[in-house]
Motif scaffolding. Structure first.
Motif, PDB file in Angstrom:
ATOM      1  N   ASP A   1       0.858  -1.184   0.000  1.00  0.00           N
ATOM      2  CA  ASP A   1       0.000   0.000   0.000  1.00  0.00           C
ATOM      3  C   ASP A   1       0.893   1.232   0.000  1.00  0.00           C
ATOM      4  N   LEU A   2       0.284   2.410   0.007  1.00  0.00           N
ATOM      5  CA  LEU A   2       1.069   3.645  -0.061  1.00  0.00           C
ATOM      6  C   LEU A   2       1.942   3.827   1.170  1.00  0.00           C
ATOM      7  N   ALA A   3       1.422   3.463   2.329  1.00  0.00           N
ATOM      8  CA  ALA A   3       2.185   3.654   3.566  1.00  0.00           C
ATOM      9  C   ALA A   3       3.448   2.795   3.568  1.00  0.00           C
ATOM     10  N   SER A   4       3.318   1.522   3.222  1.00  0.00           N
ATOM     11  CA  SER A   4       4.485   0.636   3.235  1.00  0.00           C
ATOM     12  C   SER A   4       5.457   0.954   2.105  1.00  0.00           C
ATOM     13  N   ALA A   5       5.001   1.698   1.090  1.00  0.00           N
ATOM     14  CA  ALA A   5       5.883   2.150   0.018  1.00  0.00           C
ATOM     15  C   ALA A   5       6.542   3.493   0.345  1.00  0.00           C
ATOM     16  N   HIS A   6       6.214   4.048   1.513  1.00  0.00           N
ATOM     17  CA  HIS A   6       6.805   5.320   1.975  1.00  0.00           C
ATOM     18  C   HIS A   6       6.521   6.480   1.022  1.00  0.00           C
ATOM     19  N   VAL A   7       5.298   6.474   0.470  1.00  0.00           N
ATOM     20  CA  VAL A   7       4.901   7.510  -0.478  1.00  0.00           C
ATOM     21  C   VAL A   7       4.285   8.682   0.280  1.00  0.00           C
ATOM     22  N   ARG A   8       4.673   9.899  -0.095  1.00  0.00           N
ATOM     23  CA  ARG A   8       4.213  11.106   0.598  1.00  0.00           C
ATOM     24  C   ARG A   8       3.226  11.928  -0.221  1.00  0.00           C
TER      25      ARG A   8
END
Length: 366
Positions: free
Chosen positions: A305-312
């Motif tokens: 997901d976006l969180a585990s991909a460290h996306v801001r």
């Protein structure tokens, strides 16, 4: 196994330890008793001595060109550096340039070979799982530009692909996991039985068990070779299926600066999970299938997901990155969506504002 492309056909050899007897395959390609081998600093230390020893034992001298490791080498700067080095070595059109390394080296060397003197031959010797199961096969070559990833490149097939699974023994676990995302992709595209195999046996592959590793590489490569033979330049749409997870994934890579914060395979993993969740949001795919995809990726330590991909970035920012995607046509961006595991299809009517809203919901955890 062959990649059947008429006059551009070539063989893929998968064999444990083939790097140590590479001369058996490369000697006929060594004009004047030498081969130019392009690699990066990491692979030069771990794998180049094996290739060098095999070739020298057969009387073939190796001319190494060593570039920095990492995505930064897929740039205009390093392309120019590589071309200058090849010209300084007086490489001719009848020579074969050997790309030894992961996807970055394969993409860069393949593109350099395609434009040097209007086309020189090259050989892929992939040393990462991602390159072995995906990028070394099919002839896609490219560098990155300020506008985005892989926007400058060519379709240019190698003369030969030598895959030695033993090179994965020196690969960091994170790199192996990143490559594993591309293995999972083949199951999600059109082979649900293979995805089920990944769910039960993928951890053995990641642990380095030889039989699981070899099986996954061979099954993945056979799948890709068949697709490439059917649709070499993505004209019929079938080859586009190989981009599952990449439209989302490239946007995530751009958001993280194409850096070690998010490796390419990690971005593809998160992108595939997003593609399945977006498909479920549209009512195309059972939510249970989207959950299976995310659950497996999470279980093996990949972003899901976006969180585990460290996306801001927010939805609008991520969609803005997508607008630079090379697949844009007449202002429309095709998306790889799914009706279920093993039922991927190409959609040309996705509304980007809706994608942005979906990504904002993902960021908010809703």
């Amino acid at each position: 196994m062959p990649v059947a492309l008429g006059a551009r056909s070539y063989d893929i050899v998968i064999e444990q330890g083939v790097l140590d007897r590479a001369a058996a395959f490369l000697a006929p390609l060594a004009r004047g008793g030498r081969l130019v081998v392009v690699t990066d600093h990491h692979v030069a230390a771990s794998q180049l001595p094996r290739l060098d020893a095999s070739l020298r034992a057969d009387g073939i001298s190796v001319e190494p060109i060593i570039l920095p490791a990492g995505e930064q080498s897929k740039s205009w700067t390093h392309l120019e550096r590589l071309l200058d080095a090849l010209l300084a070595l007086e490489v001719e059109r009848s020579d074969h340039i050997v790309a030894l390394g992961g996807g970055v080296m394969g993409d860069l060397v393949g593109f350099a070979a395609s434009i040097l003197k209007r086309g020189c031959a090259f050989v892929q010797v992939p040393t990462t799982l991602l390159a072995q199961v995906d990028s070394s096969v099919g002839g896609k070559t490219a560098i990155n530009s300020r506008a985005g990833k892989n926007l400058v490149g060519s379709f240019y097939q190698p003369s030969l692909v030598l895959i030695d699974p033993s090179t994965l023994d020196t690969l960091p676990p994170r790199e192996t996991r990143a490559g594993y995302a591309e293995v999972v992709k083949y199951g999600l595209i059109d082979d649900p039985a293979f995805f089920a195999w990944c769910e039960t046996e993928g951890t053995r592959l990641l642990a380095g068990e030889k039989d699981a590793r070899h099986y996954a590489i061979e099954r993945s490569v056979r799948a890709k070779a068949a697709i490439v033979a059917d649709d070499e330049r993505e004209t019929s749409g079938r080859r586009a299926l190989l981009n599952l997870g990449h439209t989302f994934g490239h946007a995530l890579e751009a958001d993280t600066g194409f850096s070690d914060r998010l490796l390419h395979g990690e971005a593809v993993a998160a992108g595939m999970a997003l593609a399945f969740r977006y498909s479920a949001r549209l009512g195309l795919c059972p939510a249970e299938d989207a959950d299976r995809v995310a659950t497996h990726l999470k279980a093996v330590g990949l972003p899901h997901d976006l969180a585990s991909a460290h996306v801001r970035g927010d939805g609008a920012a991520l969609v803005a990155h997508m607008l630079h995607d090379k697949k844009m046509a007449a202002g429309t961006l095709p998306f790889l969506l799914a009706r279920g595991i093993g039922q991927t299809f190409l959609s040309k009517d996705v509304v980007l504002s809706d994608v942005a809203a979906f990504l904002d919901e993902e960021r908010a955890g809703t």
